[in-house]
Design a protein around this motif. Structure first.
Motif, PDB file in Angstrom:
ATOM      1  N   LEU A   1     -36.766 -23.619 -59.332  1.00  0.00           N
ATOM      2  CA  LEU A   1     -37.668 -24.746 -57.958  1.00  0.00           C
ATOM      3  C   LEU A   1     -37.783 -26.574 -58.801  1.00  0.00           C
ATOM      4  O   LEU A   1     -37.766 -26.720 -60.007  1.00  0.00           O
ATOM      5  N   ALA A   2     -37.571 -27.931 -58.156  1.00  0.00           N
ATOM      6  CA  ALA A   2     -37.977 -28.412 -59.028  1.00  0.00           C
ATOM      7  C   ALA A   2     -38.155 -29.536 -57.193  1.00  0.00           C
ATOM      8  O   ALA A   2     -38.141 -28.848 -56.844  1.00  0.00           O
ATOM      9  N   THR A   3     -38.785 -30.836 -57.744  1.00  0.00           N
ATOM     10  CA  THR A   3     -38.983 -32.026 -57.008  1.00  0.00           C
ATOM     11  C   THR A   3     -38.160 -32.802 -57.789  1.00  0.00           C
ATOM     12  O   THR A   3     -37.770 -33.186 -58.451  1.00  0.00           O
ATOM     13  N   LEU A   4     -37.881 -34.385 -56.234  1.00  0.00           N
ATOM     14  CA  LEU A   4     -36.888 -34.957 -57.103  1.00  0.00           C
ATOM     15  C   LEU A   4     -38.464 -36.523 -56.043  1.00  0.00           C
ATOM     16  O   LEU A   4     -38.611 -36.125 -54.720  1.00  0.00           O
ATOM     17  N   ARG A   5     -38.115 -37.342 -57.228  1.00  0.00           N
ATOM     18  CA  ARG A   5     -38.627 -38.279 -56.723  1.00  0.00           C
ATOM     19  C   ARG A   5     -38.322 -39.962 -57.370  1.00  0.00           C
ATOM     20  O   ARG A   5     -37.467 -40.205 -58.345  1.00  0.00           O
ATOM     21  N   VAL A   6     -39.118 -40.821 -56.967  1.00  0.00           N
ATOM     22  CA  VAL A   6     -38.196 -41.812 -57.530  1.00  0.00           C
ATOM     23  C   VAL A   6     -39.563 -42.912 -58.320  1.00  0.00           C
ATOM     24  O   VAL A   6     -41.154 -42.368 -58.551  1.00  0.00           O
ATOM     25  N   ARG A   7     -39.445 -43.403 -59.680  1.00  0.00           N
ATOM     26  CA  ARG A   7     -39.143 -44.118 -61.062  1.00  0.00           C
ATOM     27  C   ARG A   7     -38.601 -45.272 -61.355  1.00  0.00           C
ATOM     28  O   ARG A   7     -37.387 -44.537 -61.607  1.00  0.00           O
ATOM     29  N   ASP A   8     -39.350 -45.886 -61.235  1.00  0.00           N
ATOM     30  CA  ASP A   8     -38.563 -47.554 -62.057  1.00  0.00           C
ATOM     31  C   ASP A   8     -37.222 -47.607 -60.897  1.00  0.00           C
ATOM     32  O   ASP A   8     -35.579 -47.716 -61.891  1.00  0.00           O
ATOM     33  N   GLY A   9     -37.354 -47.370 -59.692  1.00  0.00           N
ATOM     34  CA  GLY A   9     -35.544 -47.078 -59.077  1.00  0.00           C
ATOM     35  C   GLY A   9     -34.785 -46.125 -59.432  1.00  0.00           C
ATOM     36  O   GLY A   9     -33.185 -46.306 -59.220  1.00  0.00           O
ATOM     37  N   VAL A  10     -35.061 -45.081 -60.200  1.00  0.00           N
ATOM     38  CA  VAL A  10     -34.065 -44.280 -60.896  1.00  0.00           C
ATOM     39  C   VAL A  10     -34.623 -43.049 -60.235  1.00  0.00           C
ATOM     40  O   VAL A  10     -36.157 -42.597 -60.515  1.00  0.00           O
ATOM     41  N   MET A  11     -34.278 -41.796 -59.307  1.00  0.00           N
ATOM     42  CA  MET A  11     -34.388 -40.388 -58.367  1.00  0.00           C
ATOM     43  C   MET A  11     -34.138 -39.995 -60.256  1.00  0.00           C
ATOM     44  O   MET A  11     -33.814 -39.478 -60.421  1.00  0.00           O
ATOM     45  N   VAL A  12     -35.757 -38.790 -59.999  1.00  0.00           N
ATOM     46  CA  VAL A  12     -35.950 -38.128 -61.201  1.00  0.00           C
ATOM     47  C   VAL A  12     -36.368 -36.949 -60.966  1.00  0.00           C
ATOM     48  O   VAL A  12     -37.164 -36.267 -59.482  1.00  0.00           O
ATOM     49  N   LEU A  13     -35.550 -35.895 -61.189  1.00  0.00           N
ATOM     50  CA  LEU A  13     -35.678 -34.462 -61.033  1.00  0.00           C
ATOM     51  C   LEU A  13     -36.310 -33.758 -62.120  1.00  0.00           C
ATOM     52  O   LEU A  13     -36.024 -33.947 -63.652  1.00  0.00           O
ATOM     53  N   ASN A  14     -37.756 -33.110 -61.726  1.00  0.00           N
ATOM     54  CA  ASN A  14     -38.770 -32.314 -62.773  1.00  0.00           C
ATOM     55  C   ASN A  14     -38.378 -30.961 -62.187  1.00  0.00           C
ATOM     56  O   ASN A  14     -39.023 -30.220 -60.907  1.00  0.00           O
ATOM     57  N   THR A  15     -37.701 -30.246 -62.886  1.00  0.00           N
ATOM     58  CA  THR A  15     -37.938 -28.959 -62.980  1.00  0.00           C
ATOM     59  C   THR A  15     -39.558 -28.285 -63.164  1.00  0.00           C
ATOM     60  O   THR A  15     -40.440 -28.808 -63.877  1.00  0.00           O
ATOM     61  N   MET A  16     -39.303 -26.810 -62.040  1.00  0.00           N
ATOM     62  CA  MET A  16     -41.172 -26.528 -62.393  1.00  0.00           C
ATOM     63  C   MET A  16     -41.213 -25.401 -62.358  1.00  0.00           C
ATOM     64  O   MET A  16     -40.144 -24.570 -62.432  1.00  0.00           O
ATOM     65  N   LEU A  17     -42.178 -24.610 -62.649  1.00  0.00           N
ATOM     66  CA  LEU A  17     -42.570 -23.130 -62.672  1.00  0.00           C
ATOM     67  C   LEU A  17     -41.791 -22.582 -61.483  1.00  0.00           C
ATOM     68  O   LEU A  17     -43.487 -22.893 -60.311  1.00  0.00           O
ATOM     69  N   TRP A  18     -42.359 -21.399 -62.066  1.00  0.00           N
ATOM     70  CA  TRP A  18     -42.116 -20.331 -60.726  1.00  0.00           C
ATOM     71  C   TRP A  18     -43.566 -19.913 -60.522  1.00  0.00           C
ATOM     72  O   TRP A  18     -43.991 -20.204 -61.169  1.00  0.00           O
ATOM     73  N   PRO A  19     -44.053 -19.751 -59.082  1.00  0.00           N
ATOM     74  CA  PRO A  19     -45.617 -19.726 -58.829  1.00  0.00           C
ATOM     75  C   PRO A  19     -45.732 -18.389 -59.523  1.00  0.00           C
ATOM     76  O   PRO A  19     -47.200 -18.301 -60.887  1.00  0.00           O
ATOM     77  N   ASP A  20     -45.079 -17.172 -59.581  1.00  0.00           N
ATOM     78  CA  ASP A  20     -45.559 -16.512 -60.676  1.00  0.00           C
ATOM     79  C   ASP A  20     -45.211 -16.169 -61.770  1.00  0.00           C
ATOM     80  O   ASP A  20     -45.683 -15.526 -63.043  1.00  0.00           O
ATOM     81  N   GLU A  21     -45.403 -17.829 -62.251  1.00  0.00           N
ATOM     82  CA  GLU A  21     -44.684 -17.546 -63.644  1.00  0.00           C
ATOM     83  C   GLU A  21     -45.849 -18.485 -64.610  1.00  0.00           C
ATOM     84  O   GLU A  21     -46.617 -18.630 -65.612  1.00  0.00           O
ATOM     85  N   VAL A  22     -47.206 -18.729 -63.600  1.00  0.00           N
ATOM     86  CA  VAL A  22     -48.196 -19.592 -63.717  1.00  0.00           C
ATOM     87  C   VAL A  22     -49.988 -18.606 -64.080  1.00  0.00           C
ATOM     88  O   VAL A  22     -50.046 -17.741 -62.998  1.00  0.00           O
ATOM     89  N   ARG A  23     -50.621 -18.603 -65.054  1.00  0.00           N
ATOM     90  CA  ARG A  23     -51.791 -17.580 -65.212  1.00  0.00           C
ATOM     91  C   ARG A  23     -52.514 -17.838 -64.679  1.00  0.00           C
ATOM     92  O   ARG A  23     -52.666 -18.378 -64.374  1.00  0.00           O
ATOM     93  N   GLU A  24     -53.143 -16.331 -64.705  1.00  0.00           N
ATOM     94  CA  GLU A  24     -54.557 -16.899 -64.003  1.00  0.00           C
ATOM     95  C   GLU A  24     -55.344 -16.738 -65.288  1.00  0.00           C
ATOM     96  O   GLU A  24     -55.323 -16.460 -65.656  1.00  0.00           O
ATOM     97  N   PRO A  25     -56.437 -17.316 -64.438  1.00  0.00           N
ATOM     98  CA  PRO A  25     -57.071 -17.847 -65.615  1.00  0.00           C
ATOM     99  C   PRO A  25     -58.444 -16.848 -64.764  1.00  0.00           C
ATOM    100  O   PRO A  25     -58.654 -16.514 -64.586  1.00  0.00           O
TER     101      PRO A  25
END
Length: 309
Positions: A148-172
């Motif tokens: 899973l990832a996001t596409l956003r804009v930074r300094d005139g360039v599109m940036v792909l940010n890969t993301m963790l899946w929700p079940d990969e984030v530990r519960e405190p």
């Protein structure tokens, strides 16, 4: 920069050919493991624990541990038919406000460059993202793994940010979360005052990796044959005994560092309440009505005159 992946952004019926580049790089100093006596590199052999033979990369497969000494062996053929529909595509799923995405989900960032004749649709999607103040939620397959990832804009360039899946984030799960810890109003007000005194605009260039810089100096000194001088150790901060006193001292130090010496550390809820109590007396004096504590004022004034004398 060298492209690490080629594919296309699938945006409705529009396909935008792109190249993927790593947007970040680690600047940490890397070392080899060497023999202390002669500096020779340490090599590791791939040895099978069953037959004891050294194994080449061609003979290595992936094994899934079932526990109890049992192992399931998977070969390249087992991965060929897996449903990686986004193997060469970045599929846009939806557009969402950026503030709805918890930063803990972000993993790694990549730059997207248009390829061939894809510049115009690339710029179109880039400008549309900027104007809408949204980010695109996408799916992409990198290194045989769908992410899973996001596409956003930074300094005139599109940036792909890969993301963790929700079940990969530990519960405190920490014991203190179940404890009832009371924070007094004055303590909270003083902590807020400390935050205010240390508030500024984030400038990444103002920070640097001091450890890496010091380590590089040690290496450079070794190379040039200079004597390596150890820097004096920094003073350790003693644990705070009086929380309010520590907060007040921290506020004063932060303000002094900003050239705001002499400013009062208050108000706190207590001093604010006191000022509200004094306000009716002041208004009564202005209106000509006798104040409750008017009789004590001459004594105070006399005391002040004696001090001045």
């Amino acid at each position: 920069m060298r492209a690490i992946w080629k594919g296309a952004v699938s945006f409705g019926l529009v396909s935008i050919s792109v190249k993927l580049y790593s947007a970040t790089e680690e600047k940490s100093i890397r070392f080899h493991q060497v023999h202390r006596d002669d500096g020779g590199r340490i090599r590791y052999q791939r040895v099978c624990t069953v037959c004891g033979q050294e194994i080449s990369y061609d003979d290595i497969a992936k094994g899934y541990d079932l526990g109890g000494g049992e192992m399931v062996v998977l070969n390249d053929e087992d991965f060929e038919d897996l449903p990686l529909s986004t193997s060469r595509a970045i599929d846009v799923l939806e557009f969402v406000p950026a503030e709805q995405i918890d930063p803990i989900l972000f993993n790694k960032a990549y730059y997207l460059e248009p390829e061939g004749t894809a510049t115009k649709p690339y710029v179109l999607l880039r400008d549309a993202l900027s104007d809408s103040d949204r980010v695109a939620i996408v799916k992409v397959a990198l290194r045989q793994r769908e992410q899973l990832a996001t596409l956003r804009v930074r300094d005139g360039v599109m940036v792909l940010n890969t993301m963790l899946w929700p079940d990969e984030v530990r519960e405190p799960d920490f014991g203190f979360l179940a404890e009832k810890v009371e924070v007094r109003g004055p303590e909270l007000a003083m902590a807020t005052s400390l935050i205010d005194s240390m508030t500024g605009d984030f400038t990444p260039e103002a920070y640097s990796d001091e450890y890496r810089e010091a380590l590089q100096q040690v290496i450079d000194a070794k190379v040039s044959g200079q004597e390596v001088v150890t820097a004096p150790a920094e003073e350790e901060v003693a644990p705070a005994v009086d929380l309010m006193a520590a907060l007040r001292a921290s506020v004063e130090r932060a303000r002094a560092a900003r050239g705001e010496e002499g400013e009062p550390v208050e108000p706190t809820p207590i001093t604010s309440a006191r000022s509200r109590q004094r306000r009716p007396e002041a208004e009564a004096e202005k209106g000509g009505k006798p104040a409750k504590k008017a009789a004590k004022k001459p004594a105070k004034q006399a005391g002040k005159s004696r001090k001045s004398a």
